[in-house]
Design a protein around this motif. Structure first.
Motif: not given
Length: 112
Positions: A81-87
């Motif tokens: 989703l675009g934040r390097s594996g973060r929510n």
């Protein structure tokens, strides 16, 4: 003498895709994830078992009404989703999204 601090004990949490930006998987079920406050509502998501390593991830289904094109046991392509594996945003525990369903672009299916 300055002592260096060591990292956390145990193995680090690795990315579900490995080194790849995308991965194919099989849809296990369609679920609704509650949004974090102050937003309320159910976001349509799917639980996907990745083919390459057998991990189970929760993937967001973009656009309103795109979940009607996805059934259980369909093959989907998921990406981050675009934040390097973060929510991202108000979705808890969701860090990837569905891009293709049965080798057809989800955007193409939505617009046609």
């Amino acid at each position: 003498m300055v002592q260096k601090k060591h990292g956390k004990a145990g193995t680090p949490k690795s990315a579900p895709f490995g080194d790849a930006p995308q991965a194919k998987g099989i849809v296990l079920e369609l679920i609704g994830v509650e949004a974090r406050s102050p937003n309320y509502g159910l976001r349509r998501c799917v639980r996907v078992k990745l083919i390459k390593n057998g991990r189970v991830v929760v993937a967001f289904v973009p656009n309103d009404g795109c979940s009607q094109f996805i059934d259980t046991n369909d093959e989907v392509l998921v990406t981050g989703l675009g934040r390097s594996g973060r929510n991202v945003g108000d979705l808890i525990g969701v860090n990837c999204k569905v891009v293709k369903v049965c080798n057809r672009s989800l955007r193409y299916l939505y617009l046609s």
